[in-house]
Design a protein around this motif. Structure first.
Motif, mmCIF file in Angstrom:
data_model
loop_
_atom_site.group_PDB
_atom_site.id
_atom_site.type_symbol
_atom_site.label_atom_id
_atom_site.label_comp_id
_atom_site.label_asym_id
_atom_site.label_seq_id
_atom_site.Cartn_x
_atom_site.Cartn_y
_atom_site.Cartn_z
ATOM 1 N N GLU A 81 41.800 8.686 -37.106
ATOM 2 C CA GLU A 81 41.142 7.705 -36.237
ATOM 3 C C GLU A 81 42.121 6.738 -35.592
ATOM 4 O OE1 GLU A 81 37.936 5.872 -38.324
ATOM 5 O OE2 GLU A 81 37.120 7.784 -38.979
ATOM 6 N N LEU A 82 43.422 6.969 -35.739
ATOM 7 C CA LEU A 82 44.415 6.071 -35.160
ATOM 8 C C LEU A 82 44.722 6.474 -33.726
ATOM 9 C CD1 LEU A 82 46.988 5.918 -38.114
ATOM 10 C CD2 LEU A 82 45.240 4.235 -37.548
ATOM 11 N N SER A 83 44.972 5.472 -32.902
ATOM 12 C CA SER A 83 45.429 5.766 -31.543
ATOM 13 C C SER A 83 46.858 6.289 -31.629
ATOM 14 C CB SER A 83 45.395 4.490 -30.690
ATOM 15 O OG SER A 83 46.403 3.581 -31.136
ATOM 16 N N LEU A 84 47.363 6.804 -30.546
ATOM 17 C CA LEU A 84 48.722 7.334 -30.528
ATOM 18 C C LEU A 84 49.733 6.258 -30.917
ATOM 19 C CD1 LEU A 84 50.731 9.584 -29.965
ATOM 20 C CD2 LEU A 84 50.706 8.908 -27.556
ATOM 21 N N GLU A 85 49.593 5.076 -30.348
ATOM 22 C CA GLU A 85 50.516 3.977 -30.650
ATOM 23 C C GLU A 85 50.431 3.573 -32.119
ATOM 24 O OE1 GLU A 85 48.271 3.820 -28.063
ATOM 25 O OE2 GLU A 85 49.715 4.305 -26.489
ATOM 26 N N GLU A 86 49.204 3.483 -32.635
ATOM 27 C CA GLU A 86 49.018 3.134 -34.049
ATOM 28 C C GLU A 86 49.587 4.220 -34.951
ATOM 29 O OE1 GLU A 86 44.902 0.544 -34.138
ATOM 30 O OE2 GLU A 86 44.750 2.717 -33.925
ATOM 31 N N ALA A 87 49.386 5.467 -34.574
ATOM 32 C CA ALA A 87 49.897 6.580 -35.376
ATOM 33 C C ALA A 87 51.419 6.568 -35.418
ATOM 34 C CB ALA A 87 49.387 7.911 -34.827
ATOM 35 N N ARG A 90 45.157 6.897 -44.021
ATOM 36 C CA ARG A 90 44.790 6.482 -42.661
ATOM 37 C C ARG A 90 45.154 7.557 -41.648
ATOM 38 N NH1 ARG A 90 47.226 1.223 -40.741
ATOM 39 N NH2 ARG A 90 45.823 1.610 -39.007
#
Length: 85
Positions: free
Chosen positions: A28-34, A23
């Motif tokens: 493709e992850l947002s900063l928060e998701e990353a 992933r």
């Protein structure tokens, strides 16, 4: 041996860690998701490392705390060990 409920197996943690890597490499992850995903990945990596260290300790106990390199074991078997009939 039973494991506490909620604790993943080594294999389960490793599989989840591999999915996390895929992933994150996808980009493709947002900063928060990353950041959250990275945090979870670190937790899983630590868990796997602890499991591997525990397994290594168990092997040392089973081997009498003397782990011998393969070359040493072959020498102790004698020079004719490979030439048995």
């Amino acid at each position: 041996m039973s494991k506490p409920s909620g604790e993943p197996s080594f294999e389960g943690a490793l599989a989840e860690l591999e999915k996390i890597v895929a992933r994150m490499e996808g980009g493709e992850l947002s900063l928060e998701e990353a950041l959250a995903t990275h945090r979870r990945g670190l937790e899983l990596a630590r868990f796997c490392q602890q499991k591997l260290e525990a397994a290594q300790q168990q092997v040392k106990v089973l081997e009498g705390e003397v782990l011998k390199p393969l070359a040493d074991a072959a020498q102790q078997a004698g020079p004719d060990a490979d030439h048995r009939e």
